[in-house]
Scaffold this active site. Structure first.
Site, short mmCIF file in Angstrom:
data_model
loop_
_atom_site.label_atom_id
_atom_site.label_comp_id
_atom_site.label_asym_id
_atom_site.label_seq_id
_atom_site.Cartn_x
_atom_site.Cartn_y
_atom_site.Cartn_z
N GLU A 36 0.84 -1.18 0.00
CA GLU A 36 0.00 0.00 0.00
C GLU A 36 0.89 1.24 0.00
O GLU A 36 1.79 1.37 0.83
CB GLU A 36 -0.90 0.00 1.24
CG GLU A 36 -1.64 1.31 1.48
CD GLU A 36 -2.47 1.76 0.29
OE1 GLU A 36 -2.28 2.90 -0.15
OE2 GLU A 36 -3.30 0.95 -0.20
N SER A 117 -8.20 7.91 -2.79
CA SER A 117 -7.64 7.91 -1.44
C SER A 117 -6.36 7.09 -1.47
O SER A 117 -6.25 6.11 -2.21
CB SER A 117 -8.61 7.28 -0.44
OG SER A 117 -9.77 8.05 -0.30
N VAL A 238 4.53 0.48 -5.42
CA VAL A 238 4.93 -0.45 -6.48
C VAL A 238 5.09 0.32 -7.79
O VAL A 238 4.14 0.93 -8.28
CB VAL A 238 3.89 -1.58 -6.63
CG1 VAL A 238 4.26 -2.48 -7.80
CG2 VAL A 238 3.81 -2.39 -5.34
N HIS A 456 -17.14 6.14 -8.32
CA HIS A 456 -17.38 4.78 -8.79
C HIS A 456 -16.86 4.64 -10.22
O HIS A 456 -17.63 4.60 -11.17
CB HIS A 456 -18.88 4.46 -8.74
CG HIS A 456 -19.48 4.56 -7.38
ND1 HIS A 456 -20.83 4.72 -7.17
CD2 HIS A 456 -18.92 4.53 -6.15
CE1 HIS A 456 -21.07 4.78 -5.87
NE2 HIS A 456 -19.92 4.67 -5.23
N ASN A 490 -13.33 -2.11 -9.34
CA ASN A 490 -14.45 -1.63 -10.15
C ASN A 490 -14.08 -1.50 -11.62
O ASN A 490 -14.95 -1.54 -12.49
CB ASN A 490 -14.92 -0.27 -9.63
CG ASN A 490 -15.43 -0.32 -8.20
OD1 ASN A 490 -15.81 -1.38 -7.71
ND2 ASN A 490 -15.41 0.82 -7.53
#
Length: 522
Positions: A36, A117, A238, A456, A490
């Protein structure tokens, strides 16, 4: 394949967490290392910040989510003073704009509210926890209905789904009665009902909202054997997927604390960052399917806020009911939402999803002199989610000629609503006016939010039944042409949907994770 296969997961949101949990529960020899880029916000990794009682601590957690650049190990890309995106950030603290106006900013002129985020738990630390089931044309047509239903149920279990949250609220019930009267023409499948949400009901009538910690479950429980095979590394960015031909062999990781770069060898790589940074990582790694970044969709949203009318409500509830509701709510000032209702999507008859969030206070500050300030019967914040039909013209285009603030290939988002969507916006606005008038008086008129406001974002790594250039991943979420490179989130959704996509994406992830666990061997 090694006897103790290593799975590298990029991104610590609900989808990455689902992959980690399913793989470790189904494969007793596998090990998962999750990376993360952002910091850990809460003592429990990935917990929803909505559950933080102290307002200062909650604000600090949201600030830390605004990325890794300003301050220690974080980026305050945040919300530049010169940038105002109406209706977005007052409700969605904890996000940062991709197009923030500074050096290394992305270019999102047609999609100005595009945001993300950067934190342990991803958007799972900030989301509204709405998990309606997809239906009709929203579903993926190359997964049969029986399997789809089982996958959805598995996803609901991971998220701790509640189909009747706040159902005992008399105020919420009165709102449903009023909406049912107004929309008597709707089919049974679109009758007003409680909105399925993710969380655990508490004795005081509140909800402990699901965060990514809920999905991780035993993986972050020191008493569980599974936790010994799970490694979550925050502030680890990453930069590339290492690959050779049809196999990924690891990831290149920068430790943002020290600035050092290392390579982790892996037997499988899962990229589950978000709908823009995941395809960006593929592009940076030289993995560039024709559909990468394209077919971007979201949910255009028409919203408004209404002061609930006492006379209307008193047809179904009493002043005493309200007093008892307020007394119960006073024991839980952390969360302003007191009831959540909906009018769901129905194929062909009601191609929208209406959400009706009841709270004691409006989502913005009303002038004390406003005639509906401090409305005793509270407020509803309502939004119609609409479909955006996939087009190859909509999406992110990446370039090696310009780098972003992190030294990754920058991108430009091209996106517009067509006449088809604009007609549905007009129809949804009319319906929203009906809904609001049935409940009370508008204190914020219906309006279409700027493109990107929904958060979304879908379609930029869409899955498909065939490798025909219109998709990035196969039906089990593997990047076409690769045996062990998997994408999640998503961005895989290939259909036009009107509802919150997390449950759907989780179901897709469960399918991919089960296949991966089996392929890794015992």
């Amino acid at each position: 394949m090694s006897s103790h296969p290593v799975v590298a997961i990029v991104g610590s949101g609900p989808i990455g967490a689902a992959y980690a949990r399913v793989v470790l529960e189904r494969n007793p020899s596998a090990r998962v290392v999750m990376f993360e880029a952002g910091p850990q916000l809460t003592e429990v990794p990935g917990e929803s910040v909505r559950n933080i009682a102290d307002p200062d601590a909650k604000a600090r957690a949201r600030e830390l989510s605004q990325g890794p650049q300003a301050g220690t190990h974080r980026e305050s890309l945040g919300i530049p003073a010169a940038v105002v995106v109406e209706g977005m950030f007052t409700a969605r603290q904890g996000t940062h704009l991709f197009d923030f106006g500074g050096a290394g900013s992305a270019h999102t002129h047609g999609f100005p509210a595009a945001a993300a985020s950067t934190n342990v738990g991803g958007q799972g630390a900030h989301w509204t926890c709405a998990i309606p089931r997809p239906s009709g044309g929203e579903k993926v047509d190359f997964i049969d209905d029986a399997e789809w239903d089982e996958l959805i149920e598995a996803a609901e279990q991971l998220l701790h789904a509640q189909s009747a949250a706040f159902a005992d609220s008399p105020i919420g019930g009165a709102i449903r009665f009023l909406l049912a009267e107004e929309f008597a023409e709707l089919p049974e499948s679109s009758r007003p009902s409680t909105l399925p949400v993710a969380g655990d009901p508490q004795p005081d009538g509140s909800i402990r909202w699901t965060g990514t910690d809920t999905v991780l479950g035993p993986l972050i429980d020191p008493g569980s054997p599974l936790s010994t095979r799970f490694d979550l590394r925050d502030l680890s960015f990453v930069r590339a997927v290492v690959h050779n031909g049809h196999r990924a062999s690891g990831v290149v990781v920068e430790d943002l604390r020290t600035g050092t770069t290392t390579t982790l060898d892996a037997d499988a790589v899962i990229i589950a960052a978000d709908a823009f940074r995941s395809p960006q990582l593929l592009w940076a790694s030289g993995i560039r399917p024709a559909a990468l970044g394209r077919y971007l969709t979201e949910h255009p949203v028409v919203i408004s806020t209404v002061a609930v009318d006492a006379e209307k409500m008193l047809r179904f509830v009493t002043e005493g009911d309200l007093d008892r509701e307020l007394a119960r709510r006073s024991t839980n000032p952390t969360d302003p939402v007191a009831a959540v209702n909906r009018i769901p999507y129905t194929e062909g008859e009601h191609p929208f999803s209406l959400q009706v969030m009841y709270a004691e206070s409006p989502p913005f500050q009303l002038d004390p002199a406003h005639p509906h300030a401090d409305n005793r019967w509270g407020y509803v914040n309502m939004g119609y989610g609409l479909r955006k039909h996939p087009r190859v013209e909509d999406g992110a285009t990446f370039t090696d000629a310009e780098l972003d603030y992190r030294g990754m290939p920058n991108f430009t988002i091209d996106y517009e609503l067509t006449d088809r969507e604009l007609a549905e916006v007009d129809e949804a606005t009319t319906l929203l006016r009906r809904a609001g008038s049935a409940l009370g008086t508008f204190v914020a008129e219906p309006r279409l939010l700027p493109n990107g406001s929904s958060l979304h974002y879908q379609g930029t790594m869409r899955m498909g039944a065939a490798d025909d250039g219109t998709s990035v991943a196969d039906p089990y979420s593997r990047v076409w042409g690769f045996e062990n490179l998997i994408v999640g989130g998503n961005a895989l959704i290939p259909t036009a949907t009107s509802m919150n996509p997390t449950l759907m994406s989780m179901a897709i992830a469960v399918r991919g994770a089960r296949r991966l666990a089996a392929e890794l061997g015992a």
